[in-house]
Design a protein around this motif. Structure first.
Motif, PDB file in Angstrom:
ATOM      1  N   ILE A  32       0.859  -1.184   0.000  1.00  0.00           N
ATOM      2  CA  ILE A  32       0.000   0.000   0.000  1.00  0.00           C
ATOM      3  C   ILE A  32       0.895   1.233   0.000  1.00  0.00           C
ATOM      4  CG2 ILE A  32      -1.739   1.301   1.276  1.00  0.00           C
ATOM      5  CD1 ILE A  32      -2.918  -1.231   0.253  1.00  0.00           C
ATOM      6  N   ARG A  33       0.665   2.150  -0.943  1.00  0.00           N
ATOM      7  CA  ARG A  33       1.551   3.298  -1.116  1.00  0.00           C
ATOM      8  C   ARG A  33       1.189   4.458  -0.184  1.00  0.00           C
ATOM      9  NH1 ARG A  33      -0.424   2.552  -6.080  1.00  0.00           N
ATOM     10  NH2 ARG A  33      -1.316   4.640  -5.904  1.00  0.00           N
ATOM     11  N   GLY A  34       2.089   5.433  -0.158  1.00  0.00           N
ATOM     12  CA  GLY A  34       1.868   6.612   0.662  1.00  0.00           C
ATOM     13  C   GLY A  34       0.800   7.538   0.147  1.00  0.00           C
ATOM     14  N   ASP A  35       0.378   7.386  -1.100  1.00  0.00           N
ATOM     15  CA  ASP A  35      -0.685   8.237  -1.640  1.00  0.00           C
ATOM     16  C   ASP A  35      -2.021   7.498  -1.721  1.00  0.00           C
ATOM     17  OD1 ASP A  35      -0.002   6.480  -3.633  1.00  0.00           O
ATOM     18  OD2 ASP A  35       0.470   7.999  -5.147  1.00  0.00           O
ATOM     19  N   GLU A  36      -2.141   6.394  -0.996  1.00  0.00           N
ATOM     20  CA  GLU A  36      -3.390   5.642  -0.960  1.00  0.00           C
ATOM     21  C   GLU A  36      -4.032   5.754   0.412  1.00  0.00           C
ATOM     22  OE1 GLU A  36      -3.606   1.794  -3.342  1.00  0.00           O
ATOM     23  OE2 GLU A  36      -1.524   1.811  -2.680  1.00  0.00           O
ATOM     24  N   ASP A  37      -5.351   5.732   0.418  1.00  0.00           N
ATOM     25  CA  ASP A  37      -6.092   5.797   1.667  1.00  0.00           C
ATOM     26  C   ASP A  37      -6.867   4.499   1.852  1.00  0.00           C
ATOM     27  OD1 ASP A  37      -7.225   6.629   4.014  1.00  0.00           O
ATOM     28  OD2 ASP A  37      -8.774   7.865   3.071  1.00  0.00           O
ATOM     29  N   ARG A  38      -6.144   3.433   2.055  1.00  0.00           N
ATOM     30  CA  ARG A  38      -6.756   2.139   2.330  1.00  0.00           C
ATOM     31  C   ARG A  38      -5.781   1.304   3.156  1.00  0.00           C
ATOM     32  NH1 ARG A  38      -6.418  -1.542  -3.196  1.00  0.00           N
ATOM     33  NH2 ARG A  38      -4.449  -0.747  -3.996  1.00  0.00           N
ATOM     34  N   GLU A  39      -6.313   0.320   3.817  1.00  0.00           N
ATOM     35  CA  GLU A  39      -5.512  -0.451   4.741  1.00  0.00           C
ATOM     36  C   GLU A  39      -4.987  -1.728   4.123  1.00  0.00           C
ATOM     37  OE1 GLU A  39      -3.950  -1.232   8.740  1.00  0.00           O
ATOM     38  OE2 GLU A  39      -4.441   0.490   7.507  1.00  0.00           O
ATOM     39  N   GLY A  40      -5.735  -2.337   3.205  1.00  0.00           N
ATOM     40  CA  GLY A  40      -5.311  -3.622   2.665  1.00  0.00           C
ATOM     41  C   GLY A  40      -5.757  -4.761   3.565  1.00  0.00           C
ATOM     42  N   TYR A  41      -5.469  -5.962   3.135  1.00  0.00           N
ATOM     43  CA  TYR A  41      -5.892  -7.150   3.873  1.00  0.00           C
ATOM     44  C   TYR A  41      -5.047  -7.343   5.128  1.00  0.00           C
ATOM     45  CZ  TYR A  41      -6.303 -12.075   5.113  1.00  0.00           C
ATOM     46  OH  TYR A  41      -6.463 -13.242   5.805  1.00  0.00           O
ATOM     47  N   ILE A  45       2.963  -5.178   7.598  1.00  0.00           N
ATOM     48  CA  ILE A  45       3.773  -3.963   7.624  1.00  0.00           C
ATOM     49  C   ILE A  45       3.655  -3.292   6.259  1.00  0.00           C
ATOM     50  CG2 ILE A  45       6.151  -3.085   7.680  1.00  0.00           C
ATOM     51  CD1 ILE A  45       5.109  -3.651  10.408  1.00  0.00           C
ATOM     52  N   PHE A  46       3.614  -1.947   6.256  1.00  0.00           N
ATOM     53  CA  PHE A  46       3.410  -1.175   5.031  1.00  0.00           C
ATOM     54  C   PHE A  46       4.598  -0.240   4.798  1.00  0.00           C
ATOM     55  CE2 PHE A  46      -0.526  -2.301   7.094  1.00  0.00           C
ATOM     56  CZ  PHE A  46      -1.299  -2.842   6.074  1.00  0.00           C
ATOM     57  N   PRO A  47       5.673  -0.746   4.200  1.00  0.00           N
ATOM     58  CA  PRO A  47       6.916   0.031   4.085  1.00  0.00           C
ATOM     59  C   PRO A  47       6.820   1.293   3.244  1.00  0.00           C
ATOM     60  CG  PRO A  47       7.320  -2.313   3.769  1.00  0.00           C
ATOM     61  CD  PRO A  47       5.848  -2.129   3.729  1.00  0.00           C
ATOM     62  N   PHE A  48       5.839   1.385   2.342  1.00  0.00           N
ATOM     63  CA  PHE A  48       5.740   2.544   1.464  1.00  0.00           C
ATOM     64  C   PHE A  48       5.077   3.745   2.143  1.00  0.00           C
ATOM     65  CE2 PHE A  48       5.779   0.128  -2.879  1.00  0.00           C
ATOM     66  CZ  PHE A  48       7.151   0.010  -2.776  1.00  0.00           C
ATOM     67  N   ARG A  49       4.433   3.527   3.287  1.00  0.00           N
ATOM     68  CA  ARG A  49       3.688   4.605   3.931  1.00  0.00           C
ATOM     69  C   ARG A  49       4.516   5.296   5.013  1.00  0.00           C
ATOM     70  NH1 ARG A  49      -1.924   1.777   5.693  1.00  0.00           N
ATOM     71  NH2 ARG A  49      -0.650   1.595   7.587  1.00  0.00           N
ATOM     72  N   GLU A  50       4.115   6.518   5.347  1.00  0.00           N
ATOM     73  CA  GLU A  50       4.712   7.198   6.489  1.00  0.00           C
ATOM     74  C   GLU A  50       4.445   6.401   7.761  1.00  0.00           C
ATOM     75  OE1 GLU A  50       4.944  11.734   8.177  1.00  0.00           O
ATOM     76  OE2 GLU A  50       2.958  10.971   7.617  1.00  0.00           O
ATOM     77  N   ASN A  51       3.214   5.903   7.900  1.00  0.00           N
ATOM     78  CA  ASN A  51       2.854   5.033   9.019  1.00  0.00           C
ATOM     79  C   ASN A  51       2.941   3.589   8.542  1.00  0.00           C
ATOM     80  OD1 ASN A  51       1.669   3.725  11.254  1.00  0.00           O
ATOM     81  ND2 ASN A  51      -0.371   4.005  10.346  1.00  0.00           N
ATOM     82  N   ASP A 107      10.924   7.013   4.385  1.00  0.00           N
ATOM     83  CA  ASP A 107      10.497   7.170   2.998  1.00  0.00           C
ATOM     84  C   ASP A 107       8.971   7.128   2.891  1.00  0.00           C
ATOM     85  OD1 ASP A 107      13.096   7.255   2.220  1.00  0.00           O
ATOM     86  OD2 ASP A 107      13.150   5.254   1.327  1.00  0.00           O
ATOM     87  N   ILE A 108       8.455   7.881   1.950  1.00  0.00           N
ATOM     88  CA  ILE A 108       7.047   7.773   1.548  1.00  0.00           C
ATOM     89  C   ILE A 108       7.059   7.534   0.043  1.00  0.00           C
ATOM     90  CG2 ILE A 108       4.799   8.885   1.438  1.00  0.00           C
ATOM     91  CD1 ILE A 108       5.619  10.628   3.793  1.00  0.00           C
ATOM     92  N   ILE A 109       6.593   6.374  -0.369  1.00  0.00           N
ATOM     93  CA  ILE A 109       6.640   5.986  -1.784  1.00  0.00           C
ATOM     94  C   ILE A 109       5.268   6.172  -2.408  1.00  0.00           C
ATOM     95  CG2 ILE A 109       7.140   4.119  -3.408  1.00  0.00           C
ATOM     96  CD1 ILE A 109       9.574   5.147  -1.834  1.00  0.00           C
ATOM     97  N   ARG A 110       5.233   6.974  -3.470  1.00  0.00           N
ATOM     98  CA  ARG A 110       3.974   7.279  -4.149  1.00  0.00           C
ATOM     99  C   ARG A 110       3.966   6.624  -5.538  1.00  0.00           C
ATOM    100  NH1 ARG A 110       5.609  11.709  -1.145  1.00  0.00           N
ATOM    101  NH2 ARG A 110       4.061  12.476   0.358  1.00  0.00           N
TER     102      ARG A 110
END
Length: 374
Positions: free
Chosen positions: A121-130, A140-146, A238-241
Protein backbone atom coordinates in the motif's frame (compact mmCIF):
# COMPACT_ATOMS: atom_id res chain seq x y z
CA UNK A 1 16.43 -13.55 18.28
CA UNK A 2 13.25 -15.53 17.68
CA UNK A 3 12.81 -17.12 14.28
CA UNK A 4 10.38 -14.91 12.42
CA UNK A 5 9.29 -15.51 8.86
CA UNK A 6 9.18 -12.59 6.39
CA UNK A 7 6.87 -12.89 3.37
CA UNK A 8 5.77 -10.71 0.48
CA UNK A 9 2.91 -11.60 -1.85
CA UNK A 10 3.45 -10.91 -5.57
CA UNK A 11 0.18 -10.29 -7.40
CA UNK A 12 1.72 -9.44 -10.75
CA UNK A 13 0.81 -5.82 -10.15
CA UNK A 14 3.11 -2.81 -10.00
CA UNK A 15 3.10 -2.12 -6.25
CA UNK A 16 4.01 -5.57 -4.95
CA UNK A 17 6.74 -5.85 -7.60
CA UNK A 18 8.15 -2.44 -6.68
CA UNK A 19 8.01 -3.29 -2.97
CA UNK A 20 9.98 -6.49 -3.51
CA UNK A 21 12.66 -4.55 -5.41
CA UNK A 22 12.69 -1.72 -2.86
CA UNK A 23 13.16 -4.00 0.15
CA UNK A 24 15.76 -6.06 -1.70
CA UNK A 25 17.80 -2.92 -2.38
CA UNK A 26 17.47 -1.26 1.03
CA UNK A 27 17.42 -4.32 3.29
CA UNK A 28 19.31 -7.12 1.54
CA UNK A 29 19.80 -8.94 4.85
CA UNK A 30 16.05 -9.47 5.28
CA UNK A 31 15.34 -13.06 4.26
CA UNK A 32 12.02 -12.52 2.53
CA UNK A 33 10.02 -15.35 0.99
CA UNK A 34 8.14 -14.26 -2.12
CA UNK A 35 4.94 -16.02 -3.06
CA UNK A 36 2.14 -15.77 -5.60
CA UNK A 37 -1.24 -17.43 -5.85
CA UNK A 38 -2.18 -18.12 -9.46
CA UNK A 39 -5.87 -18.14 -10.31
CA UNK A 40 -5.05 -19.63 -13.70
CA UNK A 41 -6.90 -16.76 -15.32
CA UNK A 42 -4.36 -13.95 -15.24
CA UNK A 43 -3.26 -11.86 -18.21
CA UNK A 44 -0.14 -12.86 -20.14
CA UNK A 45 1.34 -9.49 -19.16
CA UNK A 46 0.98 -10.46 -15.49
CA UNK A 47 2.88 -13.71 -15.91
CA UNK A 48 5.56 -11.88 -17.90
CA UNK A 49 6.09 -9.35 -15.10
CA UNK A 50 6.50 -12.12 -12.53
CA UNK A 51 9.16 -13.80 -14.66
CA UNK A 52 11.10 -10.54 -15.05
CA UNK A 53 10.83 -9.94 -11.32
CA UNK A 54 12.25 -13.37 -10.52
CA UNK A 55 15.31 -12.55 -12.59
CA UNK A 56 15.78 -9.12 -10.98
CA UNK A 57 15.42 -10.49 -7.44
CA UNK A 58 17.66 -13.44 -8.11
CA UNK A 59 15.26 -15.53 -6.12
CA UNK A 60 12.32 -17.77 -6.91
CA UNK A 61 8.72 -16.77 -6.26
CA UNK A 62 6.83 -19.66 -4.69
CA UNK A 63 3.47 -20.48 -6.24
CA UNK A 64 1.06 -21.37 -3.48
CA UNK A 65 -1.72 -23.73 -4.47
CA UNK A 66 -5.39 -22.92 -3.83
CA UNK A 67 -6.08 -26.64 -4.35
CA UNK A 68 -3.94 -29.75 -4.15
CA UNK A 69 -2.59 -31.10 -7.43
CA UNK A 70 -4.55 -33.99 -8.95
CA UNK A 71 -7.53 -32.83 -6.89
CA UNK A 72 -9.51 -31.45 -9.80
CA UNK A 73 -10.14 -31.94 -13.50
CA UNK A 74 -11.00 -28.25 -13.99
CA UNK A 75 -9.08 -26.10 -16.48
CA UNK A 76 -7.80 -23.74 -13.78
CA UNK A 77 -7.93 -23.01 -10.08
CA UNK A 78 -10.70 -20.50 -10.77
CA UNK A 79 -12.74 -23.04 -12.72
CA UNK A 80 -12.43 -25.56 -9.90
CA UNK A 81 -14.09 -23.24 -7.42
CA UNK A 82 -16.58 -22.00 -10.00
CA UNK A 83 -17.80 -25.60 -10.27
CA UNK A 84 -18.09 -25.83 -6.48
CA UNK A 85 -20.17 -22.63 -6.48
CA UNK A 86 -22.50 -24.04 -9.12
CA UNK A 87 -21.47 -21.59 -11.84
CA UNK A 88 -22.24 -18.60 -9.61
CA UNK A 89 -19.85 -15.90 -10.82
CA UNK A 90 -18.00 -13.80 -8.23
CA UNK A 91 -19.00 -10.17 -7.86
CA UNK A 92 -18.33 -7.16 -5.68
CA UNK A 93 -21.03 -8.47 -3.34
CA UNK A 94 -19.75 -12.06 -3.33
CA UNK A 95 -15.97 -12.07 -3.75
CA UNK A 96 -15.46 -15.78 -3.30
CA UNK A 97 -12.63 -15.63 -5.83
CA UNK A 98 -10.49 -13.50 -3.50
CA UNK A 99 -11.34 -15.66 -0.50
CA UNK A 100 -10.70 -19.02 -2.16
CA UNK A 101 -7.86 -18.12 -4.53
CA UNK A 102 -5.90 -15.56 -2.52
CA UNK A 103 -6.71 -15.30 1.18
CA UNK A 104 -7.25 -18.90 2.22
CA UNK A 105 -4.17 -20.15 0.31
CA UNK A 106 -2.12 -17.44 2.06
CA UNK A 107 -3.40 -18.48 5.49
CA UNK A 108 -2.56 -22.12 4.74
CA UNK A 109 0.86 -21.19 3.37
CA UNK A 110 1.72 -19.32 6.57
CA UNK A 111 0.49 -21.94 8.99
CA UNK A 112 1.26 -21.08 12.62
CA UNK A 113 4.74 -19.58 12.18
CA UNK A 114 5.24 -16.03 13.52
CA UNK A 115 5.20 -14.06 10.27
CA UNK A 116 5.69 -10.50 9.06
CA UNK A 117 3.81 -9.83 5.83
CA UNK A 118 5.00 -6.86 3.76
CA UNK A 119 2.20 -5.10 1.85
CA UNK A 120 2.61 -2.59 -0.99
CA UNK A 121 0.00 0.00 0.00
CA UNK A 122 1.55 3.30 -1.12
CA UNK A 123 1.87 6.61 0.66
CA UNK A 124 -0.69 8.24 -1.64
CA UNK A 125 -3.39 5.64 -0.96
CA UNK A 126 -6.09 5.80 1.67
CA UNK A 127 -6.76 2.14 2.33
CA UNK A 128 -5.51 -0.45 4.74
CA UNK A 129 -5.31 -3.62 2.66
CA UNK A 130 -5.89 -7.15 3.87
CA UNK A 131 -5.06 -7.78 7.53
CA UNK A 132 -4.86 -11.44 8.47
CA UNK A 133 -7.02 -12.47 11.39
CA UNK A 134 -4.37 -14.97 12.42
CA UNK A 135 -2.58 -13.76 15.54
CA UNK A 136 0.77 -15.04 14.25
CA UNK A 137 0.71 -12.76 11.18
CA UNK A 138 1.57 -9.05 11.30
CA UNK A 139 1.25 -6.73 8.31
CA UNK A 140 3.77 -3.96 7.62
CA UNK A 141 3.41 -1.18 5.03
CA UNK A 142 6.92 0.03 4.09
CA UNK A 143 5.74 2.54 1.46
CA UNK A 144 3.69 4.60 3.93
CA UNK A 145 4.71 7.20 6.49
CA UNK A 146 2.85 5.03 9.02
CA UNK A 147 4.18 1.51 8.48
CA UNK A 148 1.95 -0.03 11.16
CA UNK A 149 -1.42 -1.69 10.67
CA UNK A 150 -4.65 -0.28 12.07
CA UNK A 151 -4.89 -2.87 14.84
CA UNK A 152 -1.44 -1.93 16.18
CA UNK A 153 -2.23 1.80 16.07
CA UNK A 154 -5.54 1.26 17.84
CA UNK A 155 -3.82 -0.61 20.66
CA UNK A 156 -0.90 1.71 21.28
CA UNK A 157 -3.01 4.88 21.08
CA UNK A 158 -5.78 3.49 23.26
CA UNK A 159 -6.61 5.80 26.16
CA UNK A 160 -5.92 3.00 28.60
CA UNK A 161 -2.32 2.88 27.37
CA UNK A 162 -1.56 6.59 27.76
CA UNK A 163 0.70 6.07 30.79
CA UNK A 164 2.68 3.40 28.93
CA UNK A 165 2.94 5.65 25.87
CA UNK A 166 4.25 8.53 27.99
CA UNK A 167 6.84 6.25 29.57
CA UNK A 168 8.02 4.95 26.19
CA UNK A 169 8.38 8.51 24.84
CA UNK A 170 10.30 9.56 27.95
CA UNK A 171 12.79 6.82 27.19
CA UNK A 172 12.97 7.68 23.48
CA UNK A 173 13.27 11.49 23.59
CA UNK A 174 15.47 14.13 25.16
CA UNK A 175 13.84 16.02 28.06
CA UNK A 176 13.84 19.36 26.23
CA UNK A 177 12.07 17.80 23.22
CA UNK A 178 9.64 15.80 25.33
CA UNK A 179 7.84 18.73 26.95
CA UNK A 180 6.14 19.85 23.74
CA UNK A 181 5.43 16.28 22.63
CA UNK A 182 3.70 15.37 25.91
CA UNK A 183 0.83 17.68 25.02
CA UNK A 184 -0.17 15.29 22.24
CA UNK A 185 1.05 12.06 23.83
CA UNK A 186 -0.99 12.41 27.02
CA UNK A 187 -4.14 13.86 25.43
CA UNK A 188 -7.00 11.30 25.45
CA UNK A 189 -8.79 10.38 22.25
CA UNK A 190 -12.38 11.62 22.14
CA UNK A 191 -14.89 13.03 19.69
CA UNK A 192 -12.89 16.26 19.29
CA UNK A 193 -9.47 14.59 19.22
CA UNK A 194 -9.56 11.49 17.06
CA UNK A 195 -7.13 8.61 16.74
CA UNK A 196 -6.19 9.88 13.28
CA UNK A 197 -5.37 13.36 14.66
CA UNK A 198 -3.25 11.89 17.44
CA UNK A 199 -1.39 9.63 15.02
CA UNK A 200 -0.67 12.53 12.67
CA UNK A 201 0.58 14.64 15.58
CA UNK A 202 2.97 11.92 16.75
CA UNK A 203 4.26 11.37 13.22
CA UNK A 204 4.94 15.11 12.94
CA UNK A 205 6.94 14.95 16.19
CA UNK A 206 9.11 12.35 14.51
CA UNK A 207 8.51 9.25 12.42
CA UNK A 208 11.60 7.43 13.66
CA UNK A 209 10.78 8.21 17.28
CA UNK A 210 7.21 6.99 16.83
CA UNK A 211 8.43 3.79 15.17
CA UNK A 212 10.89 3.16 17.99
CA UNK A 213 8.11 3.65 20.55
CA UNK A 214 5.80 1.27 18.68
CA UNK A 215 8.59 -1.29 18.42
CA UNK A 216 9.19 -1.16 22.17
CA UNK A 217 5.46 -1.36 22.81
CA UNK A 218 5.19 -4.46 20.63
CA UNK A 219 7.77 -6.16 22.80
CA UNK A 220 5.07 -6.28 25.49
CA UNK A 221 2.71 -8.10 23.12
CA UNK A 222 2.60 -11.33 21.12
CA UNK A 223 3.01 -9.58 17.76
CA UNK A 224 5.77 -11.16 15.61
CA UNK A 225 7.82 -7.96 15.41
CA UNK A 226 7.89 -7.81 19.19
CA UNK A 227 9.87 -11.05 19.18
CA UNK A 228 12.73 -9.45 17.21
CA UNK A 229 15.82 -7.88 18.76
CA UNK A 230 15.81 -5.23 16.03
CA UNK A 231 13.74 -4.25 13.02
CA UNK A 232 15.46 -2.10 10.38
CA UNK A 233 12.32 -0.52 8.93
CA UNK A 234 11.74 1.58 12.05
CA UNK A 235 14.56 3.84 10.79
CA UNK A 236 12.93 4.40 7.41
CA UNK A 237 11.12 7.68 6.72
CA UNK A 238 10.50 7.17 3.00
CA UNK A 239 7.05 7.77 1.55
CA UNK A 240 6.64 5.99 -1.78
CA UNK A 241 3.97 7.28 -4.15
CA UNK A 242 2.70 6.21 -7.56
CA UNK A 243 5.40 7.91 -9.62
CA UNK A 244 8.05 6.46 -7.30
CA UNK A 245 6.71 2.96 -7.94
CA UNK A 246 7.06 3.35 -11.69
CA UNK A 247 10.56 4.78 -11.22
CA UNK A 248 11.60 1.77 -9.10
CA UNK A 249 10.30 -0.60 -11.77
CA UNK A 250 12.01 1.21 -14.63
CA UNK A 251 15.36 1.63 -12.87
CA UNK A 252 15.41 -2.07 -11.96
CA UNK A 253 14.91 -3.13 -15.57
CA UNK A 254 11.72 -4.99 -14.65
CA UNK A 255 9.53 -2.27 -16.11
CA UNK A 256 5.84 -1.66 -15.58
CA UNK A 257 3.27 -4.36 -16.33
CA UNK A 258 2.56 -4.45 -20.05
CA UNK A 259 -1.15 -3.85 -19.58
CA UNK A 260 -0.39 -0.25 -18.53
CA UNK A 261 0.89 0.58 -22.02
CA UNK A 262 -1.46 3.18 -23.47
CA UNK A 263 -2.81 2.13 -26.87
CA UNK A 264 -4.61 4.28 -29.41
CA UNK A 265 -8.20 3.85 -30.46
CA UNK A 266 -10.26 5.92 -32.88
CA UNK A 267 -13.80 7.19 -32.43
CA UNK A 268 -15.95 9.67 -34.30
CA UNK A 269 -17.03 12.71 -32.28
CA UNK A 270 -19.33 15.26 -33.98
CA UNK A 271 -18.23 14.10 -37.41
CA UNK A 272 -14.51 14.22 -36.62
CA UNK A 273 -12.21 11.24 -36.07
CA UNK A 274 -10.60 11.50 -32.65
CA UNK A 275 -7.80 9.46 -31.14
CA UNK A 276 -8.16 8.30 -27.58
CA UNK A 277 -6.00 5.96 -25.53
CA UNK A 278 -6.92 3.03 -23.36
CA UNK A 279 -5.19 0.47 -21.18
CA UNK A 280 -5.92 -1.73 -18.22
CA UNK A 281 -5.78 -0.05 -14.82
CA UNK A 282 -4.69 -2.99 -12.63
CA UNK A 283 -3.64 -6.61 -12.36
CA UNK A 284 -6.05 -9.43 -11.62
CA UNK A 285 -8.00 -11.98 -13.65
CA UNK A 286 -8.67 -10.99 -17.24
CA UNK A 287 -12.42 -11.13 -16.54
CA UNK A 288 -12.30 -9.17 -13.27
CA UNK A 289 -15.75 -7.76 -12.49
CA UNK A 290 -14.17 -4.53 -11.25
CA UNK A 291 -13.11 -3.60 -14.77
CA UNK A 292 -14.42 -0.45 -16.38
CA UNK A 293 -16.36 -0.77 -19.62
CA UNK A 294 -13.44 0.64 -21.60
CA UNK A 295 -11.21 -2.06 -20.10
CA UNK A 296 -13.59 -4.74 -21.38
CA UNK A 297 -13.29 -3.10 -24.81
CA UNK A 298 -9.50 -3.16 -24.41
CA UNK A 299 -9.70 -6.89 -23.65
CA UNK A 300 -12.00 -7.45 -26.64
CA UNK A 301 -9.61 -5.74 -29.04
CA UNK A 302 -6.22 -6.64 -27.54
CA UNK A 303 -6.95 -10.16 -26.27
CA UNK A 304 -9.96 -11.37 -28.29
CA UNK A 305 -9.43 -15.01 -27.27
CA UNK A 306 -9.53 -14.10 -23.59
CA UNK A 307 -12.64 -11.99 -24.16
CA UNK A 308 -14.33 -14.96 -25.82
CA UNK A 309 -13.28 -17.13 -22.89
CA UNK A 310 -14.80 -14.62 -20.47
CA UNK A 311 -18.04 -14.78 -22.44
CA UNK A 312 -18.30 -18.53 -21.96
CA UNK A 313 -18.70 -18.04 -18.21
CA UNK A 314 -21.88 -16.02 -18.68
CA UNK A 315 -24.57 -18.68 -18.47
CA UNK A 316 -27.93 -19.16 -16.76
CA UNK A 317 -28.30 -15.49 -15.93
CA UNK A 318 -24.82 -15.16 -14.39
CA UNK A 319 -23.02 -12.20 -15.96
CA UNK A 320 -19.88 -10.19 -15.14
CA UNK A 321 -21.86 -6.94 -15.17
CA UNK A 322 -25.38 -6.43 -13.90
CA UNK A 323 -26.59 -4.18 -16.67
CA UNK A 324 -25.34 -6.00 -19.78
CA UNK A 325 -23.72 -9.18 -21.02
CA UNK A 326 -20.36 -9.37 -22.76
CA UNK A 327 -22.18 -10.37 -25.92
CA UNK A 328 -24.12 -7.10 -25.76
CA UNK A 329 -21.03 -5.08 -24.90
CA UNK A 330 -19.10 -6.52 -27.85
CA UNK A 331 -21.59 -5.30 -30.45
CA UNK A 332 -19.96 -2.72 -32.76
CA UNK A 333 -22.39 0.08 -31.93
CA UNK A 334 -21.92 -0.54 -28.19
CA UNK A 335 -18.11 -0.51 -28.52
CA UNK A 336 -18.33 2.83 -30.32
CA UNK A 337 -20.58 4.24 -27.59
CA UNK A 338 -18.19 3.12 -24.83
CA UNK A 339 -15.20 4.62 -26.63
CA UNK A 340 -17.06 7.86 -27.20
CA UNK A 341 -18.06 8.15 -23.55
CA UNK A 342 -14.50 7.32 -22.45
CA UNK A 343 -12.96 9.84 -24.85
CA UNK A 344 -15.26 12.66 -23.73
CA UNK A 345 -14.83 11.85 -20.02
CA UNK A 346 -11.05 11.60 -20.11
CA UNK A 347 -10.68 14.79 -22.09
CA UNK A 348 -12.90 16.63 -19.61
CA UNK A 349 -10.70 15.33 -16.79
CA UNK A 350 -7.48 16.18 -18.64
CA UNK A 351 -8.51 19.81 -18.68
CA UNK A 352 -8.61 19.73 -14.87
CA UNK A 353 -5.43 17.75 -14.21
CA UNK A 354 -1.88 17.50 -15.51
CA UNK A 355 -1.50 13.92 -14.25
CA UNK A 356 -4.39 12.18 -15.96
CA UNK A 357 -2.53 8.88 -16.33
CA UNK A 358 -2.01 8.83 -12.58
CA UNK A 359 -5.58 9.89 -11.86
CA UNK A 360 -6.94 6.93 -13.86
CA UNK A 361 -4.92 4.46 -11.81
CA UNK A 362 -5.64 6.14 -8.47
CA UNK A 363 -9.37 6.16 -9.19
CA UNK A 364 -9.36 2.48 -10.13
CA UNK A 365 -7.42 1.57 -6.99
CA UNK A 366 -10.19 2.96 -4.83
CA UNK A 367 -12.34 0.01 -5.88
CA UNK A 368 -11.42 -3.64 -5.67
CA UNK A 369 -9.48 -6.23 -3.74
CA UNK A 370 -6.08 -5.22 -2.45
CA UNK A 371 -5.05 -8.87 -2.38
CA UNK A 372 -5.41 -9.08 -6.17
CA UNK A 373 -4.33 -5.66 -7.36
CA UNK A 374 -1.39 -4.46 -5.26
Amino acid sequence: MAKIRHVLGISGGKDSAALALYLRRLYPDLEIDYYTSDTGRELDETYALIERLKSALGKDITEIKPIEENNTNAESNFDHFLELYGGYLPSSMARWCTKKLKLEPFENYIGNEPTISYVGIRGDEDREGYISKKSNVQSIFPFRENIWSEDVIKKILSNQNIDQLVLLYERAMEVKELEEALHYISKPINTSYTQKQKLEALLRIGVKTFNQVVFQFLKTTDYPIGKLNSFPLIENEDIIRLDDVFQILEESGVGAPGYYNKLDYEVEIDGENKKGVYARSRSGCFFCFYQQKIEWVWLLEQHPQLFEKAKTYEIDGYTWMQEETLEELSQPERVIAIKKEHYLRTHREQSKSDNNWQDDILAAEGVGCASCFI
